[in-house]
Design a protein around this motif. Structure first.
Motif, PDB file in Angstrom:
ATOM      1  N   LYS A  40     -97.064  14.397  -5.750  1.00 42.64           N
ATOM      2  CA  LYS A  40     -97.927  15.548  -5.513  1.00 42.64           C
ATOM      3  C   LYS A  40     -98.466  16.040  -6.841  1.00 42.64           C
ATOM      4  O   LYS A  40     -97.867  15.807  -7.896  1.00 42.64           O
ATOM      5  CB  LYS A  40     -97.126  16.649  -4.821  1.00 42.64           C
ATOM      6  N   ARG A  41     -99.580  16.774  -6.782  1.00 43.51           N
ATOM      7  CA  ARG A  41    -100.191  17.269  -8.008  1.00 43.51           C
ATOM      8  C   ARG A  41    -100.425  18.770  -7.937  1.00 43.51           C
ATOM      9  O   ARG A  41    -101.181  19.346  -8.709  1.00 43.51           O
ATOM     10  CB  ARG A  41    -101.527  16.551  -8.265  1.00 43.51           C
ATOM     11  N   ILE A  42     -99.829  19.396  -6.939  1.00 43.16           N
ATOM     12  CA  ILE A  42     -99.852  20.853  -6.861  1.00 43.16           C
ATOM     13  C   ILE A  42     -98.413  21.265  -6.617  1.00 43.16           C
ATOM     14  O   ILE A  42     -97.657  20.530  -5.981  1.00 43.16           O
ATOM     15  CB  ILE A  42    -100.817  21.354  -5.764  1.00 43.16           C
ATOM     16  N   PHE A  43     -98.026  22.411  -7.152  1.00 47.56           N
ATOM     17  CA  PHE A  43     -96.621  22.786  -7.128  1.00 47.56           C
ATOM     18  C   PHE A  43     -96.506  24.246  -6.725  1.00 47.56           C
ATOM     19  O   PHE A  43     -97.166  25.100  -7.300  1.00 47.56           O
ATOM     20  CB  PHE A  43     -96.003  22.610  -8.516  1.00 47.56           C
ATOM     21  N   VAL A  44     -95.666  24.497  -5.740  1.00 42.61           N
ATOM     22  CA  VAL A  44     -95.438  25.885  -5.364  1.00 42.61           C
ATOM     23  C   VAL A  44     -94.153  26.344  -6.040  1.00 42.61           C
ATOM     24  O   VAL A  44     -93.081  25.809  -5.770  1.00 42.61           O
ATOM     25  CB  VAL A  44     -95.342  26.048  -3.842  1.00 42.61           C
TER      26      VAL A  44
END
Lengths: 411, 619, 166
Positions: free
Chosen positions: C44-48
């Protein structure tokens, strides 16, 4: 306004690109003593290995390519700055006028001080021609000695090892990557490279290059310990010095490299400097000078210098002294800052080969080594830059679950 | 998904709903997009309050929950809980039937006389209850009490398990999945999946199978057999179905849910002259009771009552604008019904003490007063007739005839009293095998498309289809439940259907009546002296959505029948659980699950499996 | 004016649907079930992130003077005309030197070690006939939106972030 840039690599081209973008009509001349078009210096191992040719490692800067007002003088050495006339004398006999001059001459390998350093079989590793020469000389099952267990030396060693050469790395230090890694992580990398077949000899320096009976061709490397290593090829992968002579000879302030102010201006009027030829000094009484010598910083400096040359007021903070990312064998590494033990240097290791060591002073992060899992390394870099007490973030930094939000929250 | 339904009436009513400004299940599905990937893969756990926890399926984040549970543990626990919930639903339905029988036998209630005395004797004999010179009520009382014990914890094996071939029972004992008390297995599943109990995915899945078997060979079979005893064993009936059965000139009452207790009485009450007179006085031409979902199947099987549709049509029936009352009991009832009804004059009546619906009028159903309550609700419906807004009425004209009522007894009757003709037909290959096709609709898939394509392809390949639940209604609407449908069957099956005058797809009842299918499978196995797993049988749930379907699938596989799921179950987050279900189970119970969303390919899988089993039997 | 993925932090519930959609959109099969069945492990390239009681999605800002572009010694990372910073599809391929990973202060560039490739938000995630990125498409609460911003807007984004986490 005439802009002259001496140097056709990261800093010089980044400056040229910034000039072209900010002032499309700016007149720019680039002078480079290399005959070749600009290339990505860090990719020279690809040349050694024959994976790419010069075109394949070409450094394309679209803004520069598109410019109509840019003159490229390749294979021409800048010999002298005529401060009063605001001209640069170059080796083809011409002089080039400038309003603003950027010196981005980079660095050059340091001589080992051995008499026959230039015989066939011995080569530094800094330029395309040198890389192409090594490629020619390298062959399967040949013996290679790499002088220097720093980043450059190890990259070359790894390349030659992949090509099937029997590689021995020698270094005066007692371990590899002395200024990039702490002792434990250095040991892990040494083991990794050993696993690939690279051999190391520490605490020794080359003293002589032995030649073959049939002529002036390398046959071995004599060490100061008395030991002699068989060698068909010796690559000098250590010792770099800034090319600051141009400024020095014009009376400019230099030491390790060219000294600049916070706007990357040298002590000479209208002369700026950027990239590997520049020296920096951290603020504070006890700090010593250092060369930045890192591609990303050269690009940054080129851009900032160019903006200042155009009259924008852009300051350039002193960059981190050490900052490096690479991979040896299967182990990726990022390290930054000072590798000295201050208050504490906590470490984290896990079974997957993750290794993180932090270096702290007065509760602030001053350096780190990440190996194995290197994701989020930039956040660590940012933490060093902010110079703020970590306030309990140490655990997160060790565990690798630090976020930029944590760092932004530091006060 | 290109279209929401292959059913024309559904399509028309979706359009009507849109212009009426009514929100339907498909709108809500859209509003739910995107649906949570962790949930889809089964890797989220809310079983304790250290969580909620999620496992990163791409090994790019947490690999264990707070307690240390892995994806395998979490997926298996979730699956077992779904089975337990499904088993509980069927079994609790069964318990209600036992209660009714008990009170009927004791004489506490008068509206539920024992309709099928022969079956009381037959089932009581299975339980070893003396039947000689005793009244049906006496026997029934003993039977009810014995069946109550089936839910308890004192037994080691359920009674109906004895219908299963001995070698399979031995296998269950060996694996430790012999179902004991019906409640016990559900309770044990809940215990085992509680935080920090059973964490081994194989052990968990085995308990899941045992729980499912306690449904298939326990709760469901009790529900089926007692419904037959109390309301009569279905015989061949004819009727019609789809939204077109709603009559613009009558008081329309939809009975929806799963239990036959109230609906059966309503059917009777609606024929009372006094109520018919009331309806006429209100300006209606009569009272039209229409079934929906499995309540619909129950009264269709026994009375030929028209069925208005399957799961995805429950809202649409109301959207016709011509429904005076929707009477609901338990299971598969959308909580949205009162909301949809609010856009028209329709009144929703909830009746089960177990299932209340905000916005619905609750009329508590008690068996002691069943007929009065039925009358009362019908009167409310009649009183609501004048409120109908004729401007808003638009009933699609789609309706299809069917032949139904194929209980085990009906099938035996059609075969001339013995299974032999069917077995012979299978042996000769005119009937290649038998498929039990069941299950719901699911708005994530085109309504009825999976059912239709899958079933058509099977009969074309000479596979006799036993249809249950919403699949049966889909087949009915699609014209497959009439003898003439054998024209679409392969030559062998066609000849058999023509000679017996039966459709190639036999409606065997509600989803709880899948027990009939496994009972027939067990009987065939016993007749041939082989395990169920050796027979050329398949199970399939092309459009399943309910936890009940998970339990059904698990007891069908646990009984040795290869089962194809048409919608992807939330297990893919664990490679080990997925592999166990789709291949490893073969070694354990002699059958596996398969997941195939394309009904055409699913049918090919089914046919291949049947061919394989035929080869194995040497036929 | 280039389009950016903008975050309305107050709307994030931490479901991490964006993370999963991003990973799936960068997989071979491009479907969740297919990815799970094939055993793919897309990054993934977005992180919560969870910062105290707040859920903070962090994605690439596609910086104007992007340190990752400066850092790229292979000449792969670049800022395209549409403002997207990416190391995919240019003259040179990423060689996995990890310089960009070291330089990105947001920590959103990943080192995929077995492929020797740095990966980041590259907007190579659009479904056919869709004009929004997979993460935005996946966001059930509208915390992620895809819209045009001017420079002022970008600055405001950073302000929002700082406000959101403080």
């Amino acid at each position: 306004m005439e802009h002259v840039i001496i140097g056709n690599s990261a800093a010089g081209l980044s400056a040229a690109a910034t000039l072209c973008q900010s002032k499309p009509n700016a007149k720019i001349s680039i002078v480079s003593d290399e005959i070749h078009p600009a290339y990505l210096r860090c990719m020279l191992t690809e040349i050694v290995e024959g994976k790419k040719d010069l075109k394949g490692i070409g450094y394309h800067v679209p803004a520069v390519h598109a410019s109509k007002n840019l003159t490229l003088h390749l294979g021409v050495r800048a010999e002298k700055i005529l401060l009063d006339e605001k001209r640069v004398c170059v080796s083809d006999g011409n002089t080039i006028p400038y309003d603003r001059l950027l010196v981005a001459t980079g660095a050059i390998h340091h001589s080992l001080g051995i008499d026959n350093e230039s015989i066939e079989g011995v080569s530094p590793f800094r330029t395309y021609d040198q890389a192409a020469g090594i490629a020619r000389m390298a062959g399967k099952n040949k013996h290679a000695v790499v002088i220097g267990a720093g980043l450059t030396g190890l990259r070359v060693a790894q390349t030659l090892n992949r090509m099937g050469l029997k590689v021995t790395v020698v270094d005066q230090a007692s371990r590899l990557l002395e200024s990039q890694l702490d002792r434990e992580s250095a040991r892990l990398i040494e083991n990794e490279l050993y696993r690939y077949g690279i051999r190391f000899m520490f605490d020794c320096a080359p003293e002589s290059f032995l030649t073959a009976s049939y002529g002036d061709v390398l046959a071995g490397v004599g060490l100061d310990t008395g030991k002699e290593l068989k060698a068909d090829l010796a690559v000098i992968g250590a010792g770099v010095r800034a090319r600051s002579g141009l400024v020095e000879n014009a009376g400019g302030d230099t030491d390790l490299g060219i000294r600049v102010d916070g706007h990357l201006k040298t002590s000479l009027p209208d002369v700026y400097a950027a990239g590997d030829c520049v020296e920096f000094r951290q603020p504070g009484a006890v700090s010593r000078s250092f060369l930045s010598a890192l591609w990303p910083f050269a690009v940054e400096q080129g851009r900032v210098a160019a903006l200042n040359m155009l009259g924008f007021d852009r300051t350039y903070p002193v960059p981190l002294e050490k900052l490096n990312a690479t991979q040896f064998g299967d182990i990726p590494i990022v390290s930054a800052g000072k590798m000295e033990g201050w208050d504490d240097n906590p470490v984290y290791r896990d079974r997957n080969g993750t290794y993180r060591r932090l270096f702290l002073k007065d509760g602030c992060l001053t350096g780190y080594v990440l190996m194995g899992d290197i994701d989020r390394a930039g956040i660590y870099t940012e933490a060093i830059k902010r110079k703020l007490p970590l306030n309990g973030l140490q655990k997160k930094l060790l565990k690798g679950n630090i976020t930029i939000c944590d760092i932004m929250n530091l006060k | 998904m290109e279209i929401k339904s292959i059913d024309q009436s559904t399509q028309k009513m979706i359009q009507k709903a849109e212009s009426d400004g009514v929100e339907l299940v498909w709108d809500r599905l859209e509003a739910q997009q995107p649906q949570c990937g962790f949930g889809q893969l089964g890797v989220c756990c809310r079983n304790c309050n250290q969580g909620p926890c999620r496992i990163d399926p791409f090994e790019d984040g947490a690999s264990r929950g707070v307690c240390g549970a892995t994806a395998d543990t979490i997926v298996a626990r979730n699956l077992v809980r779904a089975i337990a919930a499904g088993a509980a639903a069927h079994s609790d339905h069964g318990r209600d039937m036992v209660q009714t029988l008990y009170h009927s036998a004791r004489g506490d209630i008068s509206d539920y006389p024992i309709k099928n005395e022969a079956k009381v004797v037959a089932v009581a004999s299975e339980f070893g209850i003396p039947t000689e010179s005793r009244s049906p009520r006496e026997i029934a009382l003993d039977l009810a009490e014995a069946m109550m014990d089936e839910f308890g914890t004192r037994k080691e094996e359920l009674q109906f398990v004895n219908r299963v071939p001995e070698n399979r029972r031995e296998l269950w004992r060996k694996l430790g999945i012999m179902p004991r008390g019906i409640d016990r297995e559900v309770v044990e599943s809940m215990h085992r999946t509680n935080m920090g109990v059973d964490n081994d995915h194989v052990s968990l899945i085995l308990q899941g199978l045992r729980t499912a078997l306690s449904d298939g060979w326990g709760g469901s079979i009790i529900a089926t057999e007692l419904s037959d005893i109390l309301f009569g064993t279905p015989g061949v009936v004819r009727g019609s179905c789809n939204l077109g059965v709603i009559d613009k000139d009558q008081v329309n009452i939809i009975v929806h849910g799963h239990e036959p207790s109230l609906s059966d009485i309503i059917v009777a009450a609606a024929q009372e002259p006094a109520l018919l007179k009331e309806a006429e006085d209100a300006g209606a031409r009569g009272i039209n009771i229409c079934g929906m979902c499995c309540t619909g199947n129950e009264i269709l099987m026994r009375h030929g009552i028209p069925v208005a549709g399957n799961y995805l049509q429950q809202e649409l029936a109301i959207v016709t604008g011509a429904v005076e009352a929707a009477i609901v009991d338990v299971q598969c009832i959308m909580p949205s019904l009162p909301e949809v009804a609010g856009c028209y004059h329709t009144k929703v009546f909830s009746t089960s003490p177990k299932a209340k619906f905000p916005g619905a009028e609750h009329v508590a159903f008690v068996e002691q007063d069943a007929m009065n309550i039925a009358r009362q609700i019908i009167q409310k419906a009649i009183a609501n007739y004048p409120n109908r807004d004729h401007e808003k009425v638009n009933i699609p004209d789609d309706r299809m005839n069917y032949m139904a009522g194929f209980s085990t007894e009906t099938i035996l009757g059609a075969l001339g009293g013995s299974l032999d003709p069917l077995i012979d037909a299978i042996k000769t290959g005119s009937v290649k095998g038998v498929a039990g096709v069941v299950g719901c609709n699911n708005p994530k898939y085109t309504q009825d498309q999976g059912h239709s394509i899958f079933v058509r392809e099977l009969i074309k390949n000479d596979v006799l289809v036993l249809a249950n639940g919403c699949n049966a209604i889909a087949c009915a609407k699609d014209g497959l439940l009439v003898p003439e449908a054998s024209a679409e069957a392969g030559d062998g099956l066609k000849a058999v259907c023509e000679s017996l005058k039966i459709p190639p797809v036999l409606h065997t009842g509600a989803c709880v009546d899948i027990s009939r299918i496994v009972t027939i499978a067990a009987a065939v196995g016993n007749a041939l002296g082989v395990d169920i797993a050796d027979l050329p049988l398949v199970g399939a749930a092309p459009e399943w959505m309910s936890e009940k379907a998970v339990s059904i699938g698990a007891y069908v596989v646990g009984s040795g029948i290869f089962t194809i799921l048409g919608t992807v179950p939330p297990v893919l987050g664990s490679k080990n659980v997925t592999e166990l279900l789709i291949s490893g189970a073969e070694e354990v119970v002699g059958a596996t699950f398969a997941v195939e969303e394309d009904p055409q390919k699913a049918a090919e899988l089914a046919v291949r499996h049947i061919e394989k089993k035929r080869t194995g039997l040497g036929i | 004016m280039s389009k950016e993925i903008l975050v309305r932090y107050d709307r994030c519930v931490g479901c991490r649907s964006c993370e999963m959609a991003c990973a799936v959109a960068h997989s071979e099969s491009r479907t969740l079930a297919g990815t799970a069945m094939a055993g793919e492990k897309p990054a993934k390239r977005i992180f919560v992130h969870q910062i105290r009681d707040k859920k903070i999605p962090i994605n690439c800002r596609h910086c104007e003077e992007a340190p990752c572009v400066d850092a790229c010694i292979a000449g792969a990372m670049r800022r395209k005309a549409d403002g997207v910073v990416t190391n995919v599809g240019g003259d040179h391929e990423c060689t996995g030197c990890w310089m960009c990973v070291m330089m990105c202060q947001y920590g959103i560039i990943r080192a995929v070690i077995n492929e020797r490739k740095a990966v980041k938000c590259d907007r190579e995630c659009f479904e056919e006939q869709e004009d929004i990125p997979a993460c935005v498409h996946a966001c059930p609460t509208g915390a992620l939106i895809y819209g045009s911003v001017d420079q002022f807007g970008m600055e405001r984004q950073k302000e929002f972030l700082i406000k959101a986490i403080s």
